[in-house]
Design an enzyme around this catalytic site. Structure first.
Site, PDB file in Angstrom:
ATOM      1  N   GLU A 119       0.793  -1.446   0.118  1.00 47.40           N
ATOM      2  CA  GLU A 119      -0.102  -0.032  -0.009  1.00 47.40           C
ATOM      3  C   GLU A 119       0.777   1.259   0.033  1.00 47.40           C
ATOM      4  O   GLU A 119       1.307   1.908   1.068  1.00 47.40           O
ATOM      5  CB  GLU A 119      -1.127   0.124   1.054  1.00 47.40           C
ATOM      6  CG  GLU A 119      -1.650   1.149   1.115  1.00 47.40           C
ATOM      7  CD  GLU A 119      -2.751   1.202   2.474  1.00 47.40           C
ATOM      8  OE1 GLU A 119      -3.581   2.144   2.406  1.00 47.40           O
ATOM      9  OE2 GLU A 119      -2.697   0.516   3.285  1.00 47.40           O
ATOM     10  N   LYS A 159      -2.744  -1.859  -3.353  1.00 46.60           N
ATOM     11  CA  LYS A 159      -3.660  -1.071  -2.516  1.00 46.60           C
ATOM     12  C   LYS A 159      -3.168   0.463  -2.797  1.00 46.60           C
ATOM     13  O   LYS A 159      -2.135   0.771  -2.397  1.00 46.60           O
ATOM     14  CB  LYS A 159      -3.929  -1.004  -0.887  1.00 46.60           C
ATOM     15  CG  LYS A 159      -5.001  -0.502  -0.677  1.00 46.60           C
ATOM     16  CD  LYS A 159      -5.585  -0.807   1.014  1.00 46.60           C
ATOM     17  CE  LYS A 159      -6.398   0.179   1.248  1.00 46.60           C
ATOM     18  NZ  LYS A 159      -7.144  -0.295   2.705  1.00 46.60           N
TER      19      LYS A 159
END
Length: 297
Positions: free
Chosen positions: A178, A215
């Protein structure tokens, strides 16, 4: 088919989204306050975390929180170590709700340098990954933040993320990488272009067995990350809402058909501790449907 195979198939091909239930110590008071639980309602960390656990348990046990629309859920370490109705949370998620459990493993962010915030050191990572695997966790999530289009900074974020990802893969888990781009960044589109090319470079260096998820912040250019979603090492690309309103986040997500949601605040919007179970289930159900619809659009 083993549990892991079934979970992998669900994450790779399932229709739905990933629920982010991983607010940690720093963001817990705010999350509780939005839920109608004020600091005056609890004293000390233990009571605060118990209030948060009660909220998460209520969400997980709600009628619509099942694999029909929710593919996976990201947990905070304390949640993994806890139980709901006497059953370990990760086990209950998969066995009773059909939802794949993930664990947030990062310890927060370093101060900004070179326009980015790297992951803080994780000295106990190996031990945590062993515990996660034993608890039935499928994958992990680790978040860094990109504040501006600084090529050197972005390269360092992605290099660090992939170093952690390799450790996670070696432990038999699937990492959610992420590298969030701040939605308020004045050079957001430029930062996303640099990020994409760095991600491509590191994905190309993975072995066939090293599977990851990504992400990312909903991009300025629709479809920017489509080619990454098609990469053989990438199970799924999920989107964070990053401060966009639920409506705005869902509208942006529908423009990116190869991404699905992994929203946190949007999922719990409008929920209140004083609601009856019926009111709570209805409100949560509406949020889940809205996010699901945007994810499958």
């Amino acid at each position: 088919m083993t549990t892991t195979d079934a979970q992998r198939t669900q994450m790779e091909t399932g229709q739905g989204f990933v629920a982010a239930l991983d607010q940690s110590g720093g963001s817990t008071p705010k999350a509780l306050s939005l839920y109608g639980v004020e600091p005056s309602d609890y004293s000390g960390d233990a009571e605060m975390f118990q209030a948060m656990h009660d909220m998460r348990a209520r969400i997980i046990l709600a009628d619509d929180f099942t694999s029909d629309k929710v593919l996976g859920a990201i947990l905070f370490e304390r949640t993994m170590d806890n139980t709901i109705n006497g059953k370990p949370v990760a086990q209950l998620l998969w066995e009773d709700r059909g939802v794949v459990p993930f664990l947030k493993i990062d310890k927060g962010l370093e101060d900004e340098a070179n326009g980015v915030q790297l992951l803080k050191p994780m000295p106990e990572l190996d031990d945590l990954l062993k515990r996660a695997k034993a608890a039935g966790i499928f994958g992990t999530k680790e978040r860094s933040v990109i504040q501006s289009a600084n090529a050197e900074g972005i390269a360092s974020v992605v290099a660090q993320q992939f170093a952690v990802a390799k450790t996670v893969c070696a432990a038999g888990l699937v990492p959610i990488i992420e590298p969030e781009v701040n939605i308020h960044s004045e050079s957001k589109a430029e930062a996303e272009d640099i990020l994409k090319s760095e991600l491509e470079k590191h994905l190309a260096a993975l072995s066939a067995e090293e599977l990851v998820m990504l992400k990312v912040t909903l991009p300025e250019v629709a479809g920017l990350y489509d080619s990454l979603a098609d990469h053989p090492n990438v199970l799924r690309v999920v989107a964070l809402s990053g401060g966009y309103s639920t409506e705005d986040a869902c509208a942006r997500l529908t423009q990116n058909p190869k991404m699905i949601a992994s929203f946190s605040r949007a999922l719990t919007e409008g929920l209140n501790v004083k609601m009856s179970d019926a009111e709570f289930n209805t409100a949560l159900g509406q949020n889940i449907s809205k996010i699901y619809d945007a994810s499958v659009a």
